[in-house]
Design a protein around this motif. Structure first.
Motif: not given
Length: 384
Positions: A234-240
């Motif tokens: 879920r890292g990319f979603a958290y970054l966004m």
């Protein structure tokens, strides 16, 4: 998103007065020396913590002030207005970005492990996204994190990491599934004292000299499974999810910095004389100042609108992109014109306007380049 609070005007004013007193005592006398040394002393972080200036809008249970998020932004704005942009960049990473990830995504145990020491300045933090071959293409990162029993083994490298030299803990973005693109990215809270963590030499930059920036290397770095921040993949979603506040913070810095340069230019042209009169009396000077003031106030109005939307969780990714794009491009234009008003003196290190000029240049690059910001905005209008 965790609930966002704001402070009363009286509270902001009191915090500002306290902040400016601290700056006058602990930063102003030494900042030129730190710029020459190309790093701030590690002890400064502890002093800022003792003064209550770190993680000001985080929960009081971790020792923070529990102030509104607008106080955090005010501190960044004042740092930049006073020409301490290099320090503001490191402050933004620690107090406005890493703290946000930890507070919004972290487990109670992770927060207890790190946040109290982040508040005191005992622990300095960084976030490691950018890689030598990836740049703005986060989905193309190659740093990997492979599950091995009750641990993850991290291998790879990162570059242009603000606070990289001083950092005690780094939020590291890594691929836990190399075949899943952006959906294979996860975030880890990495203790910089672990075996396999290494720093390259400090990266020397055109500006923001005292902001320590480094390459980081991970060689079979083993972290416990509970170092995973949030859910795997879920890292990319958290970054966004968190990028809008990061970009809002960059815009705050841009506006504070442009204001400081304009104040400096107004003072100079009022005192400096040419052809028998103050430079401020020439029409060209007056029009340049009027244009700079107007551009600055337009961006300040957009910032206030976005901050109001952020508080009620209505600031979109597009809003943040427009704000960062407008404010940082304005910053470069305004400071360029302010330097021009100094003539040849503006090109000398003796005059602080030259540092304003150098330090501003990175603002349209980090946190998402102006080109990426325009792409984000365009997609909201006509799609991909």
């Amino acid at each position: 998103m965790t609930a966002v609070t704001t402070s009363t005007q009286e509270e902001v004013t009191l915090f500002r007065e306290m902040t400016l007193r601290f700056f006058a005592q602990e930063i102003t006398p030494y900042y030129d020396e730190w710029e020459r040394a190309h790093i701030v002393p590690r002890e400064l972080w502890r002093k800022m913590g003792a003064a209550g200036l770190l993680l000001v809008d985080m929960p009081e249970q971790y020792g923070a002030a529990g102030a509104g998020f607008d106080v955090c932004q005010m501190i960044q704005e004042e740092l930049c207005r006073l020409n301490f942009h290099g320090l503001a960049s490191g402050y933004n990473i620690h107090s406005n970005i890493v703290a946000l990830y930890l507070n919004n995504i972290g487990t109670p145990e992770q927060k207890e492990q790190w946040m109290p020491r982040m508040v005191t300045g005992e622990v300095v933090t960084a976030i490691a996204m950018t890689e030598p071959g990836a740049g703005s293409d986060l989905a193309g990162m190659r740093t990997s994190a492979v599950r091995d029993g009750d641990s993850y083994i991290i291998n790879g490298s990162k570059t242009f990491i603000t606070n990289g030299i001083h950092a005690d803990m780094v939020v590291v973005c890594a691929k836990t599934d190399s075949s899943a693109g952006a959906k294979g990215i996860s975030l880890f809270l990495v203790d910089a004292s672990l075996p396999g963590f290494a720093r390259g030499k400090k990266i020397e930059k055109m500006g923001q000299h005292c902001s320590d920036t480094a390459e980081l290397f991970f060689d079979n770095l083993r972290v416990p499974a509970n170092a995973l921040l949030g859910a795997e993949g879920r890292g990319f979603a958290y970054l966004m999810q968190e990028l809008p506040r990061e970009r809002l913070g960059v815009a705050v810095q841009a506006i504070g910095h442009a204001q400081g340069a304009l104040d400096l230019a107004v003072a100079y042209v009022t005192e400096r004389k040419a052809f028998g009169q103050p430079i401020s009396q020439f029409q060209n000077t007056r029009f340049k100042l009027a244009q700079a003031k107007t551009e600055l106030e337009l961006c300040r109005a957009l910032l206030e609108k976005c901050m109001a939307k952020f508080v009620v969780d209505e600031m979109s990714v597009t809003d943040a992109a427009m704000l960062k794009f407008a404010a940082t491009e304005m910053q470069l234009r305004v400071i360029n014109e302010c330097l021009q008003l100094f003539g040849g003196y503006g090109y000398t290190d003796e005059y602080p306007i030259s540092r304003f000029y150098r330090d501003a240049r990175i603002q349209t690059i980090y946190g998402g380049t102006s080109e990426i910001m325009q792409e984000v905005i365009a997609r909201s209008l006509v799609g991909r």
